[in-house]
Design a protein around this motif. Structure first.
Motif, PDB file in Angstrom:
ATOM      1  N   SER A  55     -38.547  30.733 -11.176  1.00 45.41           N
ATOM      2  CA  SER A  55     -38.806  29.521 -10.529  1.00 45.41           C
ATOM      3  C   SER A  55     -38.296  28.391 -11.230  1.00 45.41           C
ATOM      4  CB  SER A  55     -40.194  29.268  -9.843  1.00 45.41           C
ATOM      5  OG  SER A  55     -40.171  27.861  -9.312  1.00 45.41           O
ATOM      6  N   MET A  56     -38.647  28.019 -12.359  1.00 46.42           N
ATOM      7  CA  MET A  56     -38.288  27.090 -13.313  1.00 46.42           C
ATOM      8  C   MET A  56     -36.821  27.225 -13.661  1.00 46.42           C
ATOM      9  SD  MET A  56     -39.682  26.251 -17.110  1.00 46.42           S
ATOM     10  CE  MET A  56     -38.683  27.788 -18.019  1.00 46.42           C
ATOM     11  N   LEU A  57     -36.328  28.409 -13.848  1.00 53.80           N
ATOM     12  CA  LEU A  57     -34.892  28.613 -14.339  1.00 53.80           C
ATOM     13  C   LEU A  57     -34.001  28.159 -13.121  1.00 53.80           C
ATOM     14  CD1 LEU A  57     -35.369  31.733 -16.751  1.00 53.80           C
ATOM     15  CD2 LEU A  57     -34.831  29.364 -17.411  1.00 53.80           C
ATOM     16  N   ASN A  58     -34.563  28.867 -11.886  1.00 54.78           N
ATOM     17  CA  ASN A  58     -33.510  28.660 -10.691  1.00 54.78           C
ATOM     18  C   ASN A  58     -33.328  27.074 -10.426  1.00 54.78           C
ATOM     19  OD1 ASN A  58     -32.939  31.114 -10.321  1.00 54.78           O
ATOM     20  ND2 ASN A  58     -34.758  31.580  -9.018  1.00 54.78           N
ATOM     21  N   GLN A  59     -34.365  26.190 -10.974  1.00 52.39           N
ATOM     22  CA  GLN A  59     -34.402  24.890 -10.558  1.00 52.39           C
ATOM     23  C   GLN A  59     -33.366  24.107 -11.593  1.00 52.39           C
ATOM     24  OE1 GLN A  59     -38.450  23.558 -10.542  1.00 52.39           O
ATOM     25  NE2 GLN A  59     -38.830  24.597  -8.546  1.00 52.39           N
ATOM     26  N   LYS A  60     -33.192  24.770 -12.791  1.00 50.17           N
ATOM     27  CA  LYS A  60     -32.593  23.903 -13.717  1.00 50.17           C
ATOM     28  C   LYS A  60     -30.987  24.279 -13.403  1.00 50.17           C
ATOM     29  CE  LYS A  60     -35.717  23.500 -16.886  1.00 50.17           C
ATOM     30  NZ  LYS A  60     -36.313  22.681 -16.290  1.00 50.17           N
ATOM     31  N   GLN A  61     -30.207  23.198 -13.547  1.00 54.98           N
ATOM     32  CA  GLN A  61     -28.590  23.388 -13.380  1.00 54.98           C
ATOM     33  C   GLN A  61     -28.012  23.862 -14.664  1.00 54.98           C
ATOM     34  OE1 GLN A  61     -26.759  19.577 -12.928  1.00 54.98           O
ATOM     35  NE2 GLN A  61     -25.059  20.690 -11.953  1.00 54.98           N
ATOM     36  N   GLY A  62     -27.163  25.028 -14.303  1.00 53.05           N
ATOM     37  CA  GLY A  62     -26.516  25.808 -15.534  1.00 53.05           C
ATOM     38  C   GLY A  62     -27.102  26.810 -15.822  1.00 53.05           C
ATOM     39  N   TYR A  63     -28.297  27.254 -15.515  1.00 54.83           N
ATOM     40  CA  TYR A  63     -29.112  28.426 -15.802  1.00 54.83           C
ATOM     41  C   TYR A  63     -28.840  29.363 -14.591  1.00 54.83           C
ATOM     42  CZ  TYR A  63     -31.404  26.191 -19.742  1.00 54.83           C
ATOM     43  OH  TYR A  63     -31.716  25.279 -21.184  1.00 54.83           O
ATOM     44  N   THR A  64     -28.437  30.665 -14.789  1.00 55.63           N
ATOM     45  CA  THR A  64     -28.515  31.676 -14.023  1.00 55.63           C
ATOM     46  C   THR A  64     -29.086  32.808 -14.173  1.00 55.63           C
ATOM     47  OG1 THR A  64     -25.981  30.794 -13.592  1.00 55.63           O
ATOM     48  CG2 THR A  64     -26.712  33.066 -12.682  1.00 55.63           C
ATOM     49  N   VAL A  65     -30.079  33.337 -13.600  1.00 56.98           N
ATOM     50  CA  VAL A  65     -30.808  34.275 -13.672  1.00 56.98           C
ATOM     51  C   VAL A  65     -30.061  35.666 -13.358  1.00 56.98           C
ATOM     52  CG1 VAL A  65     -32.951  35.656 -13.250  1.00 56.98           C
ATOM     53  CG2 VAL A  65     -33.117  33.320 -13.355  1.00 56.98           C
ATOM     54  N   LYS A  66     -29.677  36.368 -14.236  1.00 54.16           N
ATOM     55  CA  LYS A  66     -28.867  37.561 -14.054  1.00 54.16           C
ATOM     56  C   LYS A  66     -29.747  38.752 -13.652  1.00 54.16           C
ATOM     57  CE  LYS A  66     -24.722  36.429 -14.448  1.00 54.16           C
ATOM     58  NZ  LYS A  66     -23.963  36.492 -13.145  1.00 54.16           N
ATOM     59  N   SER A  67     -30.812  39.009 -14.087  1.00 52.00           N
ATOM     60  CA  SER A  67     -31.472  40.333 -13.848  1.00 52.00           C
ATOM     61  C   SER A  67     -33.297  40.086 -14.365  1.00 52.00           C
ATOM     62  CB  SER A  67     -30.999  41.589 -14.594  1.00 52.00           C
ATOM     63  OG  SER A  67     -31.867  42.026 -15.409  1.00 52.00           O
ATOM     64  N   ILE A  68     -33.882  40.651 -13.389  1.00 49.72           N
ATOM     65  CA  ILE A  68     -35.375  40.774 -13.602  1.00 49.72           C
ATOM     66  C   ILE A  68     -35.887  42.042 -13.742  1.00 49.72           C
ATOM     67  CG2 ILE A  68     -37.585  39.625 -12.792  1.00 49.72           C
ATOM     68  CD1 ILE A  68     -36.302  37.661 -11.591  1.00 49.72           C
ATOM     69  N   SER A  69     -36.478  42.556 -14.707  1.00 46.12           N
ATOM     70  CA  SER A  69     -37.087  43.922 -14.799  1.00 46.12           C
ATOM     71  C   SER A  69     -38.636  43.523 -14.876  1.00 46.12           C
ATOM     72  CB  SER A  69     -36.562  44.509 -15.926  1.00 46.12           C
ATOM     73  OG  SER A  69     -37.233  45.845 -16.304  1.00 46.12           O
ATOM     74  N   GLU A  70     -39.306  43.841 -13.928  1.00 46.33           N
ATOM     75  CA  GLU A  70     -40.602  43.615 -13.721  1.00 46.33           C
ATOM     76  C   GLU A  70     -41.455  44.580 -14.547  1.00 46.33           C
ATOM     77  OE1 GLU A  70     -42.584  42.218 -10.592  1.00 46.33           O
ATOM     78  OE2 GLU A  70     -41.043  40.811  -9.789  1.00 46.33           O
ATOM     79  N   ASP A  71     -40.739  45.776 -14.508  1.00 48.55           N
ATOM     80  CA  ASP A  71     -41.330  47.078 -15.320  1.00 48.55           C
ATOM     81  C   ASP A  71     -41.335  46.622 -16.789  1.00 48.55           C
ATOM     82  OD1 ASP A  71     -41.802  48.365 -12.860  1.00 48.55           O
ATOM     83  OD2 ASP A  71     -40.043  49.590 -13.042  1.00 48.55           O
ATOM     84  N   HIS A  72     -40.303  46.282 -17.258  1.00 52.49           N
ATOM     85  CA  HIS A  72     -40.157  45.946 -18.735  1.00 52.49           C
ATOM     86  C   HIS A  72     -40.616  44.394 -19.312  1.00 52.49           C
ATOM     87  CE1 HIS A  72     -37.369  49.394 -18.252  1.00 52.49           C
ATOM     88  NE2 HIS A  72     -37.952  49.673 -19.247  1.00 52.49           N
TER      89      HIS A  72
END
Length: 136
Positions: free
Chosen positions: A44-61
């Motif tokens: 959530s924090m990263l999605n609110q920041k301009q210039g930051y793009t969440v590419k992938s999330i691995s909840e298992d790892h």
């Protein structure tokens, strides 16, 4: 601080946190929460920041992969591990894409900034608690 760290700080394009880092601000941070809640809060924090793009999330790892396109281009990996109930560790690695031999402290400052933001959003317990957890 050691000579090796000083040289890496000046001439490096990559910085990461760890349990026993020479720089106290770059030691593993622990939060009073579950792994899932910490990962959601970081996302959530990263999605609110301009210039930051969440590419992938691995909840298992417990990994969040992020591209930074603001200012200097960089690649970041955030690792989240629940070490015991309501005690979650967060480590960050930032690699800067640059033609120069150094990023002039950009990767280090990025980690400082992200930890400050996380400390405001979640209940911060402390740094370098891994050894203390094993002894308890």
């Amino acid at each position: 601080m050691s000579i090796k760290y000083t040289i890496q700080k000046i001439f490096g394009k990559q910085m990461e946190t760890k349990e026993d880092h020479v720089d106290e601000k770059l030691r593993t941070h622990y939060y009073k929460s579950t792994k899932d809640k910490v990962m959601k809060e970081i996302e959530s924090m990263l999605n609110q920041k301009q210039g930051y793009t969440v590419k992938s999330i691995s909840e298992d790892h417990g990994e969040i992969i992020v591209n930074i396109n603001k200012g200097k281009r960089a690649f970041m990996v955030i690792t989240v591990i629940m070490v015991k109930p309501f005690r979650t560790a967060v480590d960050i690695s930032v690699s800067t894409e640059s033609l120069l031999f150094t990023d002039f402290g950009y990767s280090r400052k990025t980690i400082y900034y992200l930890y400050e933001e996380m400390n405001k959003r979640m209940t911060f317990v402390g740094t370098s608690l891994g050894e203390k957890l094993i002894q308890n």
